[in-house]
Design an enzyme around this catalytic site. Structure first.
Site, mmCIF file in Angstrom:
data_model
loop_
_atom_site.group_PDB
_atom_site.id
_atom_site.type_symbol
_atom_site.label_atom_id
_atom_site.label_comp_id
_atom_site.label_asym_id
_atom_site.label_seq_id
_atom_site.Cartn_x
_atom_site.Cartn_y
_atom_site.Cartn_z
ATOM 1 N N THR A 85 0.768 -1.122 0.257
ATOM 2 C CA THR A 85 0.061 0.018 -0.057
ATOM 3 C C THR A 85 0.720 1.390 0.047
ATOM 4 O O THR A 85 0.487 2.165 -0.684
ATOM 5 C CB THR A 85 -0.827 -0.043 1.314
ATOM 6 O OG1 THR A 85 -1.853 -1.090 1.068
ATOM 7 C CG2 THR A 85 -1.800 1.379 1.263
ATOM 8 N N HIS A 304 -8.432 -8.609 1.857
ATOM 9 C CA HIS A 304 -7.783 -9.244 2.934
ATOM 10 C C HIS A 304 -8.717 -10.329 3.609
ATOM 11 O O HIS A 304 -8.172 -11.035 4.001
ATOM 12 C CB HIS A 304 -7.055 -8.368 3.845
ATOM 13 C CG HIS A 304 -5.923 -7.625 3.138
ATOM 14 N ND1 HIS A 304 -4.657 -8.416 2.693
ATOM 15 C CD2 HIS A 304 -5.234 -6.405 3.012
ATOM 16 C CE1 HIS A 304 -3.898 -7.619 2.172
ATOM 17 N NE2 HIS A 304 -4.275 -6.429 2.511
ATOM 18 N N HIS A 346 -1.913 -1.103 -5.701
ATOM 19 C CA HIS A 346 -1.630 -2.625 -6.058
ATOM 20 C C HIS A 346 -2.797 -3.381 -6.505
ATOM 21 O O HIS A 346 -4.071 -3.001 -6.299
ATOM 22 C CB HIS A 346 -0.872 -3.378 -4.861
ATOM 23 C CG HIS A 346 -1.753 -3.078 -3.556
ATOM 24 N ND1 HIS A 346 -2.566 -4.110 -3.395
ATOM 25 C CD2 HIS A 346 -1.394 -2.332 -2.553
ATOM 26 C CE1 HIS A 346 -3.200 -3.646 -2.380
ATOM 27 N NE2 HIS A 346 -2.430 -2.836 -1.843
#
Ligand code: ZN
Length: 559
Positions: A85, A304, A346
């Site tokens: 990040t 995540h 990303h």
């Protein structure tokens, strides 16, 4: 452009009357001749991979549908290897790769640091005694180049530079050191820099959130197009795949902030705050052009917590589209002349447990032997040199640091031994020492074709990077023990599923086009600088200006 000229020539010979009409129309919309936008809105969607964009773009109807009517680059690269990040956000508005801007990872180690905690957070000021890597005094002191907002302020101090996100590091890397307003999420509300107070707009937003947290919230609807994504996948001690983001009234008090954060509601609240700041600060309505950075973190938290191919991400894609719609509608309502760029820090990869079912059986979790503790033990077994996890041998992402307290020959031996152990491991695709990378020229050209060493070079900053970097092979997830709902899947690899992100520009009057050839996220700053007629020094940017008008106009040649 050439095609257009040919078309004009044909028109001239066939029907002379068609030419003036065409030229007139081109002149009316050519953004090259339009004045600089009064507001640049830079949106980062955290973990928004080119793959997610490709999978869901057919379903967008709101904010993202509007941006699809501008300049569309479906294959932009966060070109560097350390696809985390902080490095990702650091490229977006500086136009510089991490190798030059200094943001090599989310965390690194400085084993000479005069405090017990040798870990350094990318967005902390560790010279402040109150700062630790886990509870940082937030700062952009590590960012070694100016952001677009800082360059704008340099050119005209009346320009305002504002950034909001759920993440402090996203705010600081997009905003930089000279930032007029900076807000991010901490615990259960938005907060700001040390020594600053919350503005009334932020207090108002926090009050709305406090009410929501107290009342709980219902499940979010599952769009009809989510289809088969809505099924349960066992992972760790739980399961993912069928979440709806409801918060019951009786949810434990201390879990509430996280339940809000790991949900589409986090993005909605970030957009609401951005809209309030537009009004409070009259952004885009002042004496100079302003920049508003909005980094939306929910896609990352959901990725995540539950992976990228379940019902949760499908719901998030619909909610993200709606949140962006709200942002653009607000700017329209205020009649602000704005330009938007949207990209990501990303990409990402789904969890191995679902990938295994979905035709990617090679996807597995990392072997614990590659963690710092077991590595240190293996080094001791081979060399007799004690290197403990922590002060002597430490790693974050792929970087490994070896203590400067060791005698030089012992240090060299330890580095060499770690290289040997890692290279022999079947989950490792490449290992490079700092010396290898320092001797590698900074890569240029098509980022799709860069070697792994060149990708690692683009996130190598001498004196800050580790003594060596270990790159895991394709589809190896560096989470040994997953926790369903919190941490099951990630990014950070040197492969294109983590490097490729969408890049979209929109401004009223642009002629829509799509360019599938690879571009880079470091191209954003020079592209916006040209729109803004910002004079910058040669060599300021690693990227190039993209002409974002698909018609005859050239926004890179704007006068
Ligand atoms: Zn991220």
């Amino acid at each position: 452009m050439r095609r257009l000229l040919v078309a004009s020539a044909l028109a001239l010979s066939a029907a002379a009357v068609a030419v003036p009409a065409m030229a007139k129309e081109a002149a009316a919309v050519a953004p090259a001749d339009a004045p600089p936008p009064r507001l640049v809105v830079a949106v980062s969607v955290d973990q928004f991979s080119a793959d997610l964009f490709a999978q869901y773009r057919q379903f967008y109807t709101q904010g993202l549908a509007r941006l699809l009517q501008g300049a569309v680059f479906p294959s932009a690269f966060q070109s560097h290897a350390a696809t985390e990040t902080c490095p990702g956000h650091s490229t977006l508005l500086t136009g510089a790769h991490p190798s030059r801007n200094g943001i090599i990872a989310n965390n690194w180690f400085n084993l000479s640091l005069p405090r017990a905690d040798k870990r350094v957070y990318c967005a902390e000021d560790e010279s402040d005694p109150a700062s630790t890597s886990r509870d940082p005094v937030v700062s952009a002191v590590h960012l070694k180049v100016p952001t677009l907002g800082e360059l704008m302020k340099q050119a005209n101090p009346a320009s305002r530079n504002v950034a909001v996100s759920a993440k402090d590091r996203a705010v600081m890397m997009m905003g930089g050191n000279k930032i007029d307003a900076a807000y991010w999420w901490k615990g259960a509300s938005f907060t700001t820099l040390k020594g600053r107070t919350l503005s009334p707009a932020v207090e108002a937003q926090n009050a709305v959130i406090a009410k929501q947290l107290k009342a709980g919230f219902p499940a979010l609807p599952l769009p009809a197009w989510c289809g088969a994504a809505d099924r349960s996948i066992a992972v760790g001690k739980g399961a993912v795949g069928q979440g709806r983001f409801a918060m019951p009234k009786d949810a434990p008090e201390k879990a509430r902030g996280d339940m809000f954060r790991i949900s589409p509601r986090m993005d909605a609240a970030t957009v609401d705050l951005a809209n309030r700041l537009v009004d409070e600060m009259k952004l885009g309505q002042g004496a100079a052009s302003d920049v508003l950075s909005v980094s939306l973190s929910a896609t990352d938290y959901i990725g995540h917590g539950t992976g990228s191919e379940g019902a949760e991400m499908c719901i998030q894609m619909a909610q993200l589209d709606a949140a962006l719609g709200k942002l653009l509608a607000h700017l329209d309502k205020r009649k602000i002349d704005y330009a938007v760029v949207l990209s990501a820090d990303h990409g990402g990869l789904d969890l191995p447990e679902r990938l295994e079912q979905q035709a990617l059986p090679r996807a597995v979790r990392v072997d614990d032997a590659l963690s710092p503790g077991p590595l240190a033990k293996a080094v001791f077994a081979r060399t007799g040199i004690t290197v403990d996890k922590g002060p002597l041998l430490a790693s974050d992402g792929g970087d490994v640091w070896v203590s400067p307290a060791l005698a030089p020959d012992q240090r060299a031996k330890v580095i060499d031994t770690v290289v040997q152990i890692a290279r022999a491991h079947p989950q490792v695709v490449a290992v490079f020492t700092a010396a290898d990378l320092a001797a590698t020229p900074s890569p240029t050209g098509n980022p799709q074709d860069w070697t792994l060493k060149e990708r690692a070079r683009a996130s190598f900053h001498p004196g800050r990077s580790g003594d060596l970097v270990i790159l895991l092979d394709r589809a190896i997830t560096p989470i040994p023990e997953p926790i369903a709902g919190m941490y099951v899947a990630t990014h950070g690899s040197a492969f294109d599923y983590d490097r490729r992100v969408p890049l979209l520009f929109w401004r009223k009057g642009l002629t829509r086009f799509e360019q599938p050839a690879p571009v880079e996220t470091v191209d954003i700053a020079p592209t916006l600088a040209a729109l803004l007629r910002l004079k910058v020094a040669d060599g300021q940017f690693d990227g190039r200006c993209l002409d974002i008008d698909g018609g005859a106009g050239n926004t890179c040649a704007a006068k």
